[in-house]
Motif scaffolding. Sequence first.
Motif, mmCIF file in Angstrom:
data_model
loop_
_atom_site.group_PDB
_atom_site.id
_atom_site.type_symbol
_atom_site.label_atom_id
_atom_site.label_comp_id
_atom_site.label_asym_id
_atom_site.label_seq_id
_atom_site.Cartn_x
_atom_site.Cartn_y
_atom_site.Cartn_z
ATOM 1 N N LEU A 168 1.052 -1.274 0.013
ATOM 2 C CA LEU A 168 0.119 0.050 0.001
ATOM 3 C C LEU A 168 0.754 1.212 0.110
ATOM 4 N N PHE A 169 0.451 2.317 -0.748
ATOM 5 C CA PHE A 169 1.407 3.467 -0.867
ATOM 6 C C PHE A 169 0.269 4.552 -0.455
ATOM 7 N N MET A 170 0.868 5.474 0.306
ATOM 8 C CA MET A 170 0.194 6.842 0.751
ATOM 9 C C MET A 170 0.857 7.958 0.064
ATOM 10 N N LYS A 171 0.227 8.743 -0.427
ATOM 11 C CA LYS A 171 0.815 10.021 -1.249
ATOM 12 C C LYS A 171 0.509 11.157 -0.407
ATOM 13 N N ASN A 172 1.476 12.135 -0.551
ATOM 14 C CA ASN A 172 1.278 13.627 0.021
ATOM 15 C C ASN A 172 0.817 13.330 1.533
ATOM 16 N N VAL A 173 1.754 12.736 2.291
ATOM 17 C CA VAL A 173 1.607 12.254 3.716
ATOM 18 C C VAL A 173 1.841 13.747 4.466
ATOM 19 N N LYS A 174 1.218 14.174 5.341
ATOM 20 C CA LYS A 174 1.382 15.428 6.178
ATOM 21 C C LYS A 174 2.128 15.376 7.243
ATOM 22 N N ASN A 175 2.006 14.011 8.161
ATOM 23 C CA ASN A 175 2.630 13.898 9.274
ATOM 24 C C ASN A 175 2.427 12.571 9.725
ATOM 25 N N ASP A 176 3.417 12.320 10.787
ATOM 26 C CA ASP A 176 3.354 10.809 11.239
ATOM 27 C C ASP A 176 1.974 10.275 11.865
ATOM 28 N N THR A 177 1.364 11.285 12.260
ATOM 29 C CA THR A 177 0.126 10.961 12.896
ATOM 30 C C THR A 177 -1.023 10.076 11.958
ATOM 31 N N GLU A 178 -0.831 10.653 10.882
ATOM 32 C CA GLU A 178 -1.537 10.371 9.578
ATOM 33 C C GLU A 178 -1.117 8.704 9.335
ATOM 34 N N ILE A 179 -0.113 8.665 9.193
ATOM 35 C CA ILE A 179 0.757 7.300 8.922
ATOM 36 C C ILE A 179 0.365 6.173 9.990
ATOM 37 N N LEU A 180 0.273 6.559 11.300
ATOM 38 C CA LEU A 180 0.143 5.630 12.420
ATOM 39 C C LEU A 180 -1.383 5.533 12.574
ATOM 40 N N THR A 181 -2.164 6.504 12.154
ATOM 41 C CA THR A 181 -3.639 6.136 12.277
ATOM 42 C C THR A 181 -4.031 5.064 11.078
ATOM 43 N N LEU A 182 -3.608 5.049 9.755
ATOM 44 C CA LEU A 182 -4.027 4.066 9.020
ATOM 45 C C LEU A 182 -3.115 2.813 9.451
ATOM 46 N N VAL A 183 -2.196 2.833 9.866
ATOM 47 C CA VAL A 183 -1.497 1.264 10.219
ATOM 48 C C VAL A 183 -2.410 0.676 11.240
ATOM 49 N N THR A 184 -2.748 1.603 12.172
ATOM 50 C CA THR A 184 -3.462 0.943 13.447
ATOM 51 C C THR A 184 -4.937 0.559 12.993
ATOM 52 N N GLN A 185 -5.424 1.190 12.033
ATOM 53 C CA GLN A 185 -6.864 0.640 11.406
ATOM 54 C C GLN A 185 -6.487 -0.607 10.633
ATOM 55 N N ILE A 186 -5.538 -0.718 9.917
ATOM 56 C CA ILE A 186 -5.194 -1.898 9.253
ATOM 57 C C ILE A 186 -5.040 -3.165 10.225
ATOM 58 N N LEU A 187 -4.240 -2.813 11.239
ATOM 59 C CA LEU A 187 -3.937 -4.101 11.948
ATOM 60 C C LEU A 187 -5.171 -4.316 12.587
ATOM 61 N N SER A 188 -5.968 -3.479 13.162
ATOM 62 C CA SER A 188 -7.340 -3.734 13.858
ATOM 63 C C SER A 188 -8.229 -4.453 12.939
ATOM 64 N N GLY A 189 -8.344 -3.848 11.854
ATOM 65 C CA GLY A 189 -9.345 -4.481 10.668
ATOM 66 C C GLY A 189 -9.032 -5.971 10.405
ATOM 67 N N LEU A 190 -7.440 -6.169 10.107
ATOM 68 C CA LEU A 190 -7.253 -7.359 9.692
ATOM 69 C C LEU A 190 -7.324 -8.573 10.666
ATOM 70 N N LYS A 191 -7.307 -8.237 12.008
ATOM 71 C CA LYS A 191 -7.565 -9.326 12.917
ATOM 72 C C LYS A 191 -9.000 -9.602 13.428
ATOM 73 N N GLU A 192 -9.908 -8.944 12.881
ATOM 74 C CA GLU A 192 -11.230 -9.594 12.869
ATOM 75 C C GLU A 192 -11.341 -10.807 12.163
ATOM 76 N N GLU A 193 -12.420 -11.675 12.868
ATOM 77 C CA GLU A 193 -12.401 -13.194 12.370
ATOM 78 C C GLU A 193 -12.887 -12.880 10.762
ATOM 79 N N VAL A 194 -12.562 -14.245 10.512
ATOM 80 C CA VAL A 194 -12.806 -14.426 8.864
ATOM 81 C C VAL A 194 -13.674 -15.771 8.824
ATOM 82 N N SER A 195 -14.941 -15.735 8.075
ATOM 83 C CA SER A 195 -15.707 -17.016 8.129
ATOM 84 C C SER A 195 -15.482 -17.604 6.781
#
Length: 524
Positions: A168-195
């Motif tokens: 995945l690539f992010m363009k025009n990143v403004k700050n580290d918070t923006e990066i960490l927000t997306l990373v946290t969302q991805i890690l959390s989302g991929l932990k949900e169960e898969v049926s």
Amino acid sequence: QADGTHSVLRIREMKHLAETSGNQQFEWMFKKEDGTLSWIDIMMTSIILNEREILYVVCKDISKRKEMEKELSQQKNALHYRANHDALTGLPNRTFFIHKLKEALSQGRQNDEEFVLMFIDLDRFKKINDSLGHAVGDAVIKTISERLKLLAGKENFVARLGGDEFVLFMKNVKNDTEILTLVTQILSGLKEEVSVEHYTLYTSASIGISRYAHYDTNADNLLKYADTAMYKAKEMGGNSYCFYTKEMTELAYEHVMMEKDLREGIKSGDFEVYYQPQVNGKTGEITGLEALVRWHHPVEGLLAPDSFIALAEKTGIIVELDLWVMEQAMKDVSRWYKAGLTPGVLALNISMRQLEYPYLQEVVQEHMERYDFKAEWLEFEVTETAMMKKPEKVIDILDGLHALGIVIAIDDFGTGYSSLSHLKRLPIDKLKIDQSFIKDIPEDSTAKTIVNTMIVLAESLHLEVIAEGVETEAQHNFLLENGCSQIQGHYYSEAVTAREIEAILKTQSDYEEKLLSNFAAEPA
């Protein structure tokens, strides 16, 4: 009408244009009595008949042509989609990702934007495949890909490299918070169960992050270092992320030291010109030599260009280095010709920085006079990417060099994005097919099609064509069978020293003399 305009308004517009300009041709969509649509080509001509101004109208049914065009367009779109998307998930594949990544990096350089690349790998996914089978594994990958696409959002680009690897690539990143927000969302989302079927499975991911503005401008390097950071995240237990930071610092220090060594190496004569033969595959005759620089590093030993050319270009040292290679190679080739040998054309790689060197043409002419070097012995190879960065400027520079009688070749052809209009305007004599396409022939049907297309394109533009990176007999035979007889690569010889190439040239010369003497000795 098909373009969204109302039929009455469109016909009024066309009628007005025909009356004012004398004639007007356009396509028109009719609806028949049975409700089906029919395409018509209409030519309106304004004429005088019996002292009256009338419109003479000719209609031609083009419905079949339109159907064929639509079908061809659909086929083309389908082929393009399959070539650029992963068959299982529908996500962009590695090829399309690299293309989009390079585009994004180019925009980042122009707009001075920060850019972040994430390498995402599922944790312990192999256990799912091994225990439940590949069908279940594929279903998991499809679910994860859909989830990842949603988490990434429309503004970010996500692709599947293969297996359980995503990027995945992010363009025009403004700050580290923006990066960490997306990373946290991805890690959390991929932990949900898969049926899947009657199974309820749980996954997690490890994410490696590399940053363009902080480290590198090269797409392959960014991907490689994000991959390295991902493995470090796995070492931390998975379900985590890691920035490529420590290695970035080490590499920065390494670059500083390497730059110092480069400058000292040029002064102390630690560089040497190697030559790789370019061969006529039909006759086995050497038709040219590509000059390639090697560095006798005092600590690291003999270094190939891949380990220092990028840094030389970045620091500007490349100009001094290229000029030294040019003079040394021209001196060698001139000496071989004077000795009765036939090295053919000397191919020199010319960087964009060297092309922009204001005295390049004067230096070339000076070397020609000093070493009695003929213009037809010289070929400049300019990469397609360099040409397309500043096409107008490059055309002017190459025109001046071409006027001297120097052969101009596009190097690494197929790796840039040159248009036919530019190719037509550039003063080029030769296309050099990049080795990245050669390595997959003849096994890969797509690579075969691409290489064949390049050969046909060269022929249609009346250009010579040469293939580099030829290593196997199968590649060699495929190229000969398809009209490319000029070959360069390890199949004939790797790059060797001036002394070794001279020995090869003498052997070839002795062989040719023997043939001539045998021919002369035969009775009439």
